[in-house]
Design a protein around this motif. Structure first.
Motif, PDB file in Angstrom:
ATOM      1  N   ASN A 263      -1.401  14.551 -16.173  1.00  0.00           N
ATOM      2  CA  ASN A 263      -2.569  15.323 -16.590  1.00  0.00           C
ATOM      3  C   ASN A 263      -2.931  16.361 -15.543  1.00  0.00           C
ATOM      4  OD1 ASN A 263      -4.853  16.219 -17.872  1.00  0.00           O
ATOM      5  ND2 ASN A 263      -6.093  14.422 -17.403  1.00  0.00           N
ATOM      6  N   LYS A 264      -3.114  15.929 -14.313  1.00  0.00           N
ATOM      7  CA  LYS A 264      -3.401  16.835 -13.199  1.00  0.00           C
ATOM      8  C   LYS A 264      -2.258  16.705 -12.204  1.00  0.00           C
ATOM      9  CE  LYS A 264      -8.437  16.606 -13.649  1.00  0.00           C
ATOM     10  NZ  LYS A 264      -9.715  16.267 -12.960  1.00  0.00           N
ATOM     11  N   LYS A 265      -1.268  17.559 -12.360  1.00  0.00           N
ATOM     12  CA  LYS A 265      -0.045  17.432 -11.592  1.00  0.00           C
ATOM     13  C   LYS A 265      -0.268  17.741 -10.114  1.00  0.00           C
ATOM     14  CE  LYS A 265       3.838  18.772 -13.024  1.00  0.00           C
ATOM     15  NZ  LYS A 265       5.000  19.555 -13.471  1.00  0.00           N
ATOM     16  N   LEU A 266       0.483  17.026  -9.292  1.00  0.00           N
ATOM     17  CA  LEU A 266       0.526  17.335  -7.867  1.00  0.00           C
ATOM     18  C   LEU A 266       1.497  18.481  -7.650  1.00  0.00           C
ATOM     19  CD1 LEU A 266       0.635  13.699  -6.443  1.00  0.00           C
ATOM     20  CD2 LEU A 266      -1.361  15.142  -6.808  1.00  0.00           C
ATOM     21  N   ARG A 267       1.220  19.319  -6.669  1.00  0.00           N
ATOM     22  CA  ARG A 267       1.970  20.564  -6.517  1.00  0.00           C
ATOM     23  C   ARG A 267       2.573  20.693  -5.113  1.00  0.00           C
ATOM     24  NH1 ARG A 267      -2.833  22.011  -9.308  1.00  0.00           N
ATOM     25  NH2 ARG A 267      -2.431  22.711 -11.440  1.00  0.00           N
ATOM     26  N   PHE A 268       3.036  19.596  -4.557  1.00  0.00           N
ATOM     27  CA  PHE A 268       3.675  19.682  -3.247  1.00  0.00           C
ATOM     28  C   PHE A 268       5.074  19.068  -3.320  1.00  0.00           C
ATOM     29  CE2 PHE A 268       0.954  15.897  -3.274  1.00  0.00           C
ATOM     30  CZ  PHE A 268       1.871  14.898  -3.004  1.00  0.00           C
TER      31      PHE A 268
ATOM     32  N   SER B  12       0.815  -1.210   0.000  1.00  0.00           N
ATOM     33  CA  SER B  12       0.000   0.000   0.000  1.00  0.00           C
ATOM     34  C   SER B  12       0.852   1.264   0.000  1.00  0.00           C
ATOM     35  CB  SER B  12      -0.938  -0.008   1.207  1.00  0.00           C
ATOM     36  OG  SER B  12      -1.774   1.124   1.202  1.00  0.00           O
ATOM     37  N   SER B  13       1.852   1.334   0.864  1.00  0.00           N
ATOM     38  CA  SER B  13       2.689   2.535   0.929  1.00  0.00           C
ATOM     39  C   SER B  13       3.555   2.679  -0.313  1.00  0.00           C
ATOM     40  CB  SER B  13       3.560   2.489   2.183  1.00  0.00           C
ATOM     41  OG  SER B  13       4.405   1.358   2.185  1.00  0.00           O
ATOM     42  N   CYS B  14       4.033   1.573  -0.880  1.00  0.00           N
ATOM     43  CA  CYS B  14       4.813   1.655  -2.119  1.00  0.00           C
ATOM     44  C   CYS B  14       3.935   2.080  -3.297  1.00  0.00           C
ATOM     45  CB  CYS B  14       5.478   0.312  -2.402  1.00  0.00           C
ATOM     46  SG  CYS B  14       6.859  -0.079  -1.306  1.00  0.00           S
ATOM     47  N   SER B  15       2.681   1.650  -3.305  1.00  0.00           N
ATOM     48  CA  SER B  15       1.756   2.109  -4.333  1.00  0.00           C
ATOM     49  C   SER B  15       1.472   3.605  -4.183  1.00  0.00           C
ATOM     50  CB  SER B  15       0.454   1.315  -4.259  1.00  0.00           C
ATOM     51  OG  SER B  15      -0.461   1.744  -5.235  1.00  0.00           O
ATOM     52  N   MET B  16       1.361   4.084  -2.961  1.00  0.00           N
ATOM     53  CA  MET B  16       1.187   5.512  -2.717  1.00  0.00           C
ATOM     54  C   MET B  16       2.398   6.298  -3.205  1.00  0.00           C
ATOM     55  SD  MET B  16       0.700   7.443   0.965  1.00  0.00           S
ATOM     56  CE  MET B  16       2.365   6.982   1.465  1.00  0.00           C
ATOM     57  N   LEU B  17       3.590   5.769  -2.977  1.00  0.00           N
ATOM     58  CA  LEU B  17       4.801   6.421  -3.456  1.00  0.00           C
ATOM     59  C   LEU B  17       4.823   6.501  -4.978  1.00  0.00           C
ATOM     60  CD1 LEU B  17       7.611   7.595  -2.858  1.00  0.00           C
ATOM     61  CD2 LEU B  17       8.497   5.252  -2.826  1.00  0.00           C
ATOM     62  N   ARG B  18       4.373   5.455  -5.658  1.00  0.00           N
ATOM     63  CA  ARG B  18       4.316   5.480  -7.122  1.00  0.00           C
ATOM     64  C   ARG B  18       3.314   6.520  -7.616  1.00  0.00           C
ATOM     65  NH1 ARG B  18       5.156   2.042 -11.522  1.00  0.00           N
ATOM     66  NH2 ARG B  18       7.016   1.427 -10.351  1.00  0.00           N
ATOM     67  N   GLN B  19       2.179   6.668  -6.943  1.00  0.00           N
ATOM     68  CA  GLN B  19       1.193   7.662  -7.355  1.00  0.00           C
ATOM     69  C   GLN B  19       1.745   9.076  -7.217  1.00  0.00           C
ATOM     70  OE1 GLN B  19      -1.730   6.770  -8.851  1.00  0.00           O
ATOM     71  NE2 GLN B  19      -0.726   4.790  -8.666  1.00  0.00           N
ATOM     72  N   VAL B  20       2.458   9.335  -6.145  1.00  0.00           N
ATOM     73  CA  VAL B  20       3.058  10.659  -5.975  1.00  0.00           C
ATOM     74  C   VAL B  20       4.134  10.893  -7.016  1.00  0.00           C
ATOM     75  CG1 VAL B  20       4.381  12.103  -4.390  1.00  0.00           C
ATOM     76  CG2 VAL B  20       2.496  10.717  -3.528  1.00  0.00           C
ATOM     77  N   GLN B  21       4.909   9.869  -7.297  1.00  0.00           N
ATOM     78  CA  GLN B  21       5.975  10.000  -8.277  1.00  0.00           C
ATOM     79  C   GLN B  21       5.421  10.285  -9.670  1.00  0.00           C
ATOM     80  OE1 GLN B  21       8.451   6.544  -8.398  1.00  0.00           O
ATOM     81  NE2 GLN B  21       9.999   7.472  -9.739  1.00  0.00           N
ATOM     82  N   GLU B  22       4.357   9.598 -10.054  1.00  0.00           N
ATOM     83  CA  GLU B  22       3.750   9.852 -11.363  1.00  0.00           C
ATOM     84  C   GLU B  22       2.995  11.178 -11.381  1.00  0.00           C
ATOM     85  OE1 GLU B  22       1.322   6.591 -12.462  1.00  0.00           O
ATOM     86  OE2 GLU B  22       3.002   5.221 -12.828  1.00  0.00           O
ATOM     87  N   GLY B  23       2.438  11.582 -10.249  1.00  0.00           N
ATOM     88  CA  GLY B  23       1.718  12.843 -10.209  1.00  0.00           C
ATOM     89  C   GLY B  23       2.613  14.059 -10.337  1.00  0.00           C
ATOM     90  N   LEU B  24       3.896  13.915 -10.023  1.00  0.00           N
ATOM     91  CA  LEU B  24       4.841  15.030 -10.150  1.00  0.00           C
ATOM     92  C   LEU B  24       5.621  15.011 -11.456  1.00  0.00           C
ATOM     93  CD1 LEU B  24       6.300  15.055  -6.518  1.00  0.00           C
ATOM     94  CD2 LEU B  24       4.733  16.711  -7.519  1.00  0.00           C
ATOM     95  N   SER B  25       5.353  14.042 -12.318  1.00  0.00           N
ATOM     96  CA  SER B  25       6.072  13.967 -13.586  1.00  0.00           C
ATOM     97  C   SER B  25       5.609  15.071 -14.533  1.00  0.00           C
ATOM     98  CB  SER B  25       5.860  12.596 -14.229  1.00  0.00           C
ATOM     99  OG  SER B  25       4.478  12.370 -14.472  1.00  0.00           O
TER     100      SER B  25
END
Length: 447
Positions: free
Chosen positions: A96-101, A79-92
């Protein structure tokens, strides 16, 4: 009448979900997996569904503002590694909808609790360190022994920042977009090689002595959870992070909800299982993975090759009845296999819970527990289980003048109920001399 050679034809079997059907999203590609009955997805649609759920959870709550530093608590599990992948892809760049933190990673090495050797702990830490380096985020390897050196301020609620209005989030996003927000991806070149933390053997023995002093496995797991939480909050404060992101899944929260009720923590369920946890004031914990079931996370990690590390815990290789946490997990997962809506029903029930202490206009002045930092639920009526516990504790501590505990004589068998034992003043004088010791027996007292 039934005959042996009678031809009944082919028996009809219940329809079993098959991956040969079309995807329910695009209606074109063949389905690659079935999450629930009737929810069959192809690889592309399942990835879009998984990513959208994560970013929609953060966007709907609007807790993390652009430019904030967020510490990701990664344990190495799925679960935590999947969360890390989501953050990593969200900052690429092509998101599409980038994370901004600004993310950071924190891993707590708990090898001393389960009795691992130094070489085994170093091997696990090196494996996770290579995984964290690939993300390009700053990371912190925290041995659990550091919790013994934490200051007392970690169990004190720091003043929380003033609440921002609903329009402040949109204004912060517009300001971030207009400014140069590309510096979020400049961290990999600035990272410095950090040596693996060294832990003194004396601190390891002291930690093992602390965990070993707890008698039951249920209490050990609960204590370990509190120590882990204190260390994460202290690291976030010292490193300048304002948010703490946890990887609790929907299945894990369903188990945690029932476990907390069994342990008498029903008043703290809103903070223990909700999306937002603000018990520490300045450090706010969020759970963006709380909409994902363990099955969805396992499918995503397997299909898209998300790496994870298998790390033993306190309840590894234990029986199902070894602890309340273990028994509850076995009960929920087994019930989920027969009734697929079990976890979602428990989870939706937990969403409706609210904190026991509501903020008044003058501020939040509720007393808090020094261990879990949750609001104390001691303001209850007289006819409650808590008051009964207090009375029982007070009576057990009452001592007579001679120093021995006051005992009420038992009723002898065959004796009438009205006949009281000799020495009770209320039975001999009809209550007129109540408050005085009768015949030196000391059974009656004004207190």
């Amino acid at each position: 009448m039934c005959q042996v050679d009678e031809d009944y034809g082919e028996l009809e079997r219940a329809a079993v979900p098959s991956v040969s059907k079309k995807c329910v999203k695009c209606k074109e590609a063949p389905a690659a997996l079935v999450i629930r009955a009737g929810d069959a997805y192809c690889r592309v649609c399942f990835k879009d569904y998984f990513i959208h759920k994560f970013r929609a959870m953060l966007g709907k709550n609007r807790v993390i503002f652009p430019g904030e530093k967020v510490l990701l608590a990664v344990s190495g599990g799925p679960s935590s590694c999947s969360m890390l992948r989501q953050v990593q892809e969200g900052l690429s760049q092509n998101a599409n909808k980038k994370l901004r933190f600004l993310p950071g990673i924190a891993y707590i090495d708990e090898g001393a609790v389960i009795g691992q050797s130094v070489d085994e702990r170093q091997r696990t830490v090196s494996e996770l360190q290579a995984l964290f380096k690939a993300t390009g985020f700053p990371f912190y390897i925290l041995p659990l022994e550091q919790v013994l050196d934490l200051p007392s301020s970690v169990v004190a609620t720091a003043p929380s920042p003033s609440e921002r209005p609903a329009t402040a989030y949109k204004a912060a996003v517009d300001h971030f977009v207009q400014s140069d927000g590309a510096n979020l991806l400049t961290q990999p070149e600035e990272l410095e090689e950090k040596p693996l933390p060294l832990v003194q053997e004396s601190r390891t023995r002291l930690l093992q002595q602390l965990i070993g002093s707890v008698n039951t496995l249920t209490a050990r797991e609960d204590l370990l959870n509190r120590l882990r939480q204190h260390l994460l909050v202290h690291t976030a404060r010292t490193e300048g992070y304002s948010k703490l992101m946890l990887g609790d899944s929907c299945t894990r929260l369903a188990v945690k909800l029932l476990t907390s009720i069994s342990l008498g923590r029903g008043a703290q369920l809103a903070q223990d299982t909700g999306f937002l946890d603000s018990r520490y004031g300045d450090i706010i914990s969020v759970r963006p993975m709380r909409d994902y079931s363990a099955k969805e996370i396992a499918y995503y990690n397997h299909i898209f090759s998300v790496p994870s590390v298998v790390i033993p815990s306190l309840d590894t290789k234990k029986t199902d009845k070894a602890s309340i946490q273990r028994l509850t997990e076995h009960f929920v997962t087994k019930l989920q296999a027969d009734f697929p809506s079990t976890v979602s029903t428990i989870y939706r029930t937990g969403e409706k819970l609210q904190n026991a202490c509501r903020k008044s206009s003058a501020g939040d002045h509720c007393d808090r527990c020094l261990l879990c930092m949750c609001t104390l639920d001691t303001a209850v009526e007289k006819a409650s289980a808590f008051q009964a516990t207090l009375i029982s504790d007070q009576l057990s501590r009452t001592k007579s003048k001679g120093g021995s505990s006051t005992e009420i004589p038992r009723q002898s068998p065959g004796r009438p109920e009205s006949a009281a034992p000799a020495g009770l003043c209320c039975s001999s004088a009809g209550g007129l001399d109540c408050g005085r010791s009768a015949r030196g027996g000391g059974y009656c007292s004004s207190k």
